[in-house]
Design an enzyme around this catalytic site. Structure first.
Site, PDB file in Angstrom:
ATOM      1  N   LYS A  14       0.911  -1.342  -0.098  1.00  0.00           N
ATOM      2  CA  LYS A  14      -0.106  -0.221   0.102  1.00  0.00           C
ATOM      3  C   LYS A  14       0.815   1.144   0.059  1.00  0.00           C
ATOM      4  O   LYS A  14       0.651   2.142  -0.676  1.00  0.00           O
ATOM      5  CB  LYS A  14      -1.099   0.204   1.121  1.00  0.00           C
ATOM      6  CG  LYS A  14      -1.933  -1.049   1.135  1.00  0.00           C
ATOM      7  CD  LYS A  14      -2.768  -1.096   2.391  1.00  0.00           C
ATOM      8  CE  LYS A  14      -2.410  -0.981   3.838  1.00  0.00           C
ATOM      9  NZ  LYS A  14      -1.728  -2.342   4.262  1.00  0.00           N
ATOM     10  N   ARG A  89      -9.585   0.447   9.280  1.00  0.00           N
ATOM     11  CA  ARG A  89      -9.383  -0.930   9.456  1.00  0.00           C
ATOM     12  C   ARG A  89     -10.282  -1.670  10.074  1.00  0.00           C
ATOM     13  O   ARG A  89     -10.109  -3.009  10.438  1.00  0.00           O
ATOM     14  CB  ARG A  89      -8.071  -0.945  10.035  1.00  0.00           C
ATOM     15  CG  ARG A  89      -6.553  -1.049   9.339  1.00  0.00           C
ATOM     16  CD  ARG A  89      -5.474  -0.993  10.281  1.00  0.00           C
ATOM     17  NE  ARG A  89      -4.277  -1.710   9.945  1.00  0.00           N
ATOM     18  CZ  ARG A  89      -3.195  -1.294   9.520  1.00  0.00           C
ATOM     19  NH1 ARG A  89      -3.298   0.244   9.198  1.00  0.00           N
ATOM     20  NH2 ARG A  89      -2.234  -1.966   9.245  1.00  0.00           N
ATOM     21  N   ARG A 124       7.620 -10.649   2.945  1.00  0.00           N
ATOM     22  CA  ARG A 124       7.976  -9.220   2.346  1.00  0.00           C
ATOM     23  C   ARG A 124       8.064  -8.203   3.616  1.00  0.00           C
ATOM     24  O   ARG A 124       9.211  -7.725   3.519  1.00  0.00           O
ATOM     25  CB  ARG A 124       6.647  -8.706   1.813  1.00  0.00           C
ATOM     26  CG  ARG A 124       6.465  -9.139   0.276  1.00  0.00           C
ATOM     27  CD  ARG A 124       5.573  -8.310  -0.351  1.00  0.00           C
ATOM     28  NE  ARG A 124       5.110  -8.837  -1.544  1.00  0.00           N
ATOM     29  CZ  ARG A 124       4.093  -8.267  -2.279  1.00  0.00           C
ATOM     30  NH1 ARG A 124       3.466  -7.197  -1.750  1.00  0.00           N
ATOM     31  NH2 ARG A 124       3.931  -8.547  -3.479  1.00  0.00           N
ATOM     32  N   ARG A 134      11.445  -0.663  11.766  1.00  0.00           N
ATOM     33  CA  ARG A 134      10.278  -1.084  12.494  1.00  0.00           C
ATOM     34  C   ARG A 134      10.298  -2.043  13.126  1.00  0.00           C
ATOM     35  O   ARG A 134      10.650  -3.434  12.690  1.00  0.00           O
ATOM     36  CB  ARG A 134       8.944  -0.827  11.427  1.00  0.00           C
ATOM     37  CG  ARG A 134       8.611   0.418  11.034  1.00  0.00           C
ATOM     38  CD  ARG A 134       7.604   0.236   9.867  1.00  0.00           C
ATOM     39  NE  ARG A 134       6.353  -0.420  10.406  1.00  0.00           N
ATOM     40  CZ  ARG A 134       5.047  -0.664   9.603  1.00  0.00           C
ATOM     41  NH1 ARG A 134       5.267   0.206   8.513  1.00  0.00           N
ATOM     42  NH2 ARG A 134       4.210  -1.230   9.955  1.00  0.00           N
ATOM     43  N   ARG A 146      -0.216  -9.183  13.172  1.00  0.00           N
ATOM     44  CA  ARG A 146      -0.860  -8.280  12.381  1.00  0.00           C
ATOM     45  C   ARG A 146      -1.749  -8.903  11.215  1.00  0.00           C
ATOM     46  O   ARG A 146      -2.926  -8.187  11.010  1.00  0.00           O
ATOM     47  CB  ARG A 146       0.265  -7.301  11.683  1.00  0.00           C
ATOM     48  CG  ARG A 146       0.761  -6.226  12.925  1.00  0.00           C
ATOM     49  CD  ARG A 146       2.201  -5.903  12.426  1.00  0.00           C
ATOM     50  NE  ARG A 146       2.333  -5.193  11.162  1.00  0.00           N
ATOM     51  CZ  ARG A 146       3.673  -5.079  10.318  1.00  0.00           C
ATOM     52  NH1 ARG A 146       4.404  -5.654  11.012  1.00  0.00           N
ATOM     53  NH2 ARG A 146       3.413  -4.275   9.517  1.00  0.00           N
TER      54      ARG A 146
HETATM   55  P1  ADP Z   1       1.245  -2.126   8.062  1.00  0.00           P
HETATM   56  O1  ADP Z   1       0.202  -1.845   6.814  1.00  0.00           O
HETATM   57  O2  ADP Z   1       2.511  -2.584   7.222  1.00  0.00           O
HETATM   58  O3  ADP Z   1       0.589  -2.884   9.108  1.00  0.00           O
HETATM   59  P2  ADP Z   1       0.821   0.562   9.148  1.00  0.00           P
HETATM   60  O4  ADP Z   1       1.861   1.402   9.017  1.00  0.00           O
HETATM   61  O5  ADP Z   1      -0.454   0.944   8.286  1.00  0.00           O
HETATM   62  O6  ADP Z   1       1.504  -0.933   8.553  1.00  0.00           O
HETATM   63  O7  ADP Z   1       0.289   0.001  10.289  1.00  0.00           O
HETATM   64  C1  ADP Z   1       1.156  -0.258  11.875  1.00  0.00           C
HETATM   65  C2  ADP Z   1       0.436  -0.440  13.124  1.00  0.00           C
HETATM   66  O8  ADP Z   1      -0.159   0.819  13.276  1.00  0.00           O
HETATM   67  C3  ADP Z   1      -0.930  -1.430  12.935  1.00  0.00           C
HETATM   68  O9  ADP Z   1      -0.172  -2.717  13.147  1.00  0.00           O
HETATM   69  C4  ADP Z   1      -1.531  -0.818  14.136  1.00  0.00           C
HETATM   70  O10 ADP Z   1      -1.381  -1.236  15.328  1.00  0.00           O
HETATM   71  C5  ADP Z   1      -1.515   0.670  13.798  1.00  0.00           C
HETATM   72  N1  ADP Z   1      -2.667   1.261  13.324  1.00  0.00           N
HETATM   73  C6  ADP Z   1      -2.350   1.832  11.710  1.00  0.00           C
HETATM   74  N2  ADP Z   1      -3.395   2.241  11.238  1.00  0.00           N
HETATM   75  C7  ADP Z   1      -4.387   2.029  12.105  1.00  0.00           C
HETATM   76  C8  ADP Z   1      -5.707   2.033  12.035  1.00  0.00           C
HETATM   77  N3  ADP Z   1      -6.342   2.539  11.094  1.00  0.00           N
HETATM   78  N4  ADP Z   1      -6.638   1.650  13.035  1.00  0.00           N
HETATM   79  C9  ADP Z   1      -5.939   0.984  13.984  1.00  0.00           C
HETATM   80  N5  ADP Z   1      -4.438   0.855  14.302  1.00  0.00           N
HETATM   81  C10 ADP Z   1      -3.751   1.274  13.220  1.00  0.00           C
END
Ligand code: ADP
Length: 189
Positions: A14, A89, A124, A134, A146
């Site tokens: 994404k 989400r 990945r 991270r 996740r």
């Molecule tokens: P990825 O898509 O690789 O998991 P993100 O940067 O989108 O990476 O998300 C990292 C973490 O941030 C998630 O595992 C969650 O803990 C938190 N997070 C991000 N966006 C949301 C969201 N919309 N709602 C709840 N938690 C979120």
């Protein structure tokens, strides 16, 4: 105005595709993950709280991310459009986003769902973890958590957007430019 949701599991690409889409369509990028990481980097209370959950691979509260998105939208009144990346989400987030956008009279044009299988996702993310720095990309149990959060709480949103006639699925395995082309075709349909 062109508002797009970039949807898909962690590791689906994404972020990579969002960067290309914002350049082509001149959109404002709203990534809740990036916003949360900037809160962590700034050492805010919100960042400290969020970090505990993010490091375990658990979603942070709906209220926190909904408020973040609300304020980022208000900060960009002249935007050509928004690309939502990693948000919504959960069903509560999707409903809140619809309400917010209805109020502003700026609907979502499409939800583009990148499809990648779980084994490829894990590979990945662990590879990305070697350079991304991270913590949540480096531990296999966190990565699996996740993906589990995605499967349980996020993937049901596909049905939500399908019912609205907005869901477009795109194969997320292949060359980056090939996938980008497929996303652009869906947007321009
Ligand atoms: P990825 O898509 O690789 O998991 P993100 O940067 O989108 O990476 O998300 C990292 C973490 O941030 C998630 O595992 C969650 O803990 C938190 N997070 C991000 N966006 C949301 C969201 N919309 N709602 C709840 N938690 C979120």
């Amino acid at each position: 105005m062109l508002n797009i949701i970039l949807f898909g599991p962690p590791g689906a690409g994404k972020g990579t595709q969002a960067a290309k889409l914002i350049e082509k369509f001149k959109l404002v990028h709203l990534s809740t993950g990036d916003i949360l990481r900037s809160e962590i980097a700034a050492g805010t209370q919100l960042g400290l709280e969020a970090k505990k959950l993010m490091d375990k691979g658990i979603l942070v509260s709906d209220e926190i991310v909904i408020n973040m998105i609300d304020s980022k939208i208000s900060q960009n009144p002249k935007a050509n459009g928004f690309i939502f990346d990693g948000f919504p989400r959960t069903l509560a987030q999707a409903e809140a986003l619809d309400k917010l956008l209805q109020k502003l009279n700026i609907p979502i044009k499409a939800t583009l769902a990148l499809e990648v299988d779980n084994e490829e996702l894990t590979k990945r993310i662990l590879l990305r973890g070697k350079s991304s720095g991270r913590a949540d990309d480096q531990d296999e149990a966190t990565v699996r958590k996740r993906i589990e959060e995605y499967t349980n709480k996020t993937s049901p949103l596909k049905e939500y957007y399908k019912k609205q006639g907005k869901l477009r699925t795109v194969n997320g395995i292949g060359e980056i430019d090939e996938i980008f082309g497929a996303l652009c075709r869906e947007i321009e349909k």
